[in-house]
Design a protein around this motif. Sequence first.
Motif, short mmCIF file in Angstrom:
data_model
loop_
_atom_site.label_atom_id
_atom_site.label_comp_id
_atom_site.label_asym_id
_atom_site.label_seq_id
_atom_site.Cartn_x
_atom_site.Cartn_y
_atom_site.Cartn_z
N PHE A 23 0.83 -1.21 0.00
CA PHE A 23 0.00 0.00 0.00
C PHE A 23 0.86 1.26 0.00
N VAL A 24 1.93 1.25 0.77
CA VAL A 24 2.83 2.41 0.80
C VAL A 24 3.47 2.60 -0.57
N PHE A 25 3.88 1.50 -1.21
CA PHE A 25 4.50 1.57 -2.52
C PHE A 25 3.55 2.16 -3.56
N ILE A 26 2.27 1.89 -3.41
CA ILE A 26 1.28 2.42 -4.35
C ILE A 26 0.88 3.85 -4.01
N LEU A 27 0.60 4.10 -2.74
CA LEU A 27 0.00 5.38 -2.36
C LEU A 27 1.00 6.51 -2.10
N LEU A 28 2.19 6.22 -1.59
CA LEU A 28 3.13 7.29 -1.27
C LEU A 28 3.59 8.08 -2.51
N PRO A 29 4.11 7.44 -3.56
CA PRO A 29 4.50 8.21 -4.75
C PRO A 29 3.32 8.95 -5.40
N THR A 30 2.15 8.27 -5.42
CA THR A 30 0.96 8.91 -6.00
C THR A 30 0.57 10.14 -5.19
N SER A 31 0.62 10.03 -3.86
CA SER A 31 0.27 11.16 -3.00
C SER A 31 1.25 12.32 -3.16
N ILE A 32 2.52 12.00 -3.25
CA ILE A 32 3.52 13.06 -3.40
C ILE A 32 3.28 13.84 -4.69
N ILE A 33 3.09 13.12 -5.79
CA ILE A 33 2.86 13.79 -7.07
C ILE A 33 1.53 14.54 -7.07
N GLY A 34 0.50 13.94 -6.47
CA GLY A 34 -0.80 14.60 -6.42
C GLY A 34 -0.78 15.86 -5.57
N THR A 69 1.14 7.34 -12.31
CA THR A 69 1.94 6.86 -11.19
C THR A 69 1.18 5.82 -10.38
N PHE A 70 -0.09 6.11 -10.10
CA PHE A 70 -0.92 5.16 -9.35
C PHE A 70 -1.04 3.84 -10.10
N PHE A 71 -1.41 3.88 -11.38
CA PHE A 71 -1.63 2.65 -12.13
C PHE A 71 -0.33 1.89 -12.41
N SER A 72 0.77 2.58 -12.59
CA SER A 72 2.03 1.86 -12.81
C SER A 72 2.48 1.15 -11.54
N HIS A 73 2.37 1.80 -10.38
CA HIS A 73 2.75 1.15 -9.13
C HIS A 73 1.79 0.02 -8.78
N LEU A 74 0.51 0.21 -9.05
CA LEU A 74 -0.46 -0.86 -8.83
C LEU A 74 -0.17 -2.05 -9.74
N SER A 75 0.18 -1.80 -10.99
CA SER A 75 0.48 -2.89 -11.91
C SER A 75 1.73 -3.66 -11.48
N ILE A 76 2.69 -2.98 -10.87
CA ILE A 76 3.88 -3.68 -10.36
C ILE A 76 3.49 -4.64 -9.24
#
Length: 161
Positions: free
Chosen positions: A91-102, A127-134
């Motif tokens: 969850f951190v891997f998905i949400l942290l980068p997305t939150s920073i950019i948002g 960013t959200f979809f790429s991290h989620l896909s990983i």
Amino acid sequence: MPKSKILSTSFNYQGMYPCPVCHVGKISHMPLMEAMSCDFCHQIFTVNVEQQQLVMPSRQPPLVWRWNGFNWTEAHLEGVEFGWGYVFAAFVFILLPTSIIGIVAYLFPPHPEAPLSWLPYIWTGLTFFSHLSIIIWLFVEIYQVPIRIYLRAIKQRLTGR
């Protein structure tokens, strides 16, 4: 005696059981071998009758399923324990980068008349979809989810074969 105990079956070499990998085929005993195989996805399994377990040795670490009398319980990797720490890290891997950019896109918005004023919002979504896909890709790789076999089974059911 409870009714559910009467209907349950113990796992043995003579029976046919649903395949825990593809969920479409049936696994049965392979002649002259101490193994079972699926008639649809052709996976080969080793059996531990005493512990009511089915092991897929074609990957390392092997996936193990336990028979509960009705169906296979969820797969787990032999010798590997996934705890809540891994779920939290995902969850951190998905949400942290997305939150920073948002947050940056929200706090420092581009000028509305700039030619690429839409880019920060699209970048946040990408960013959200790429991290989620990983994370989804890692899940599929760890648990060896047979996506092609599922698609083939859906195609066969739709065509009526």
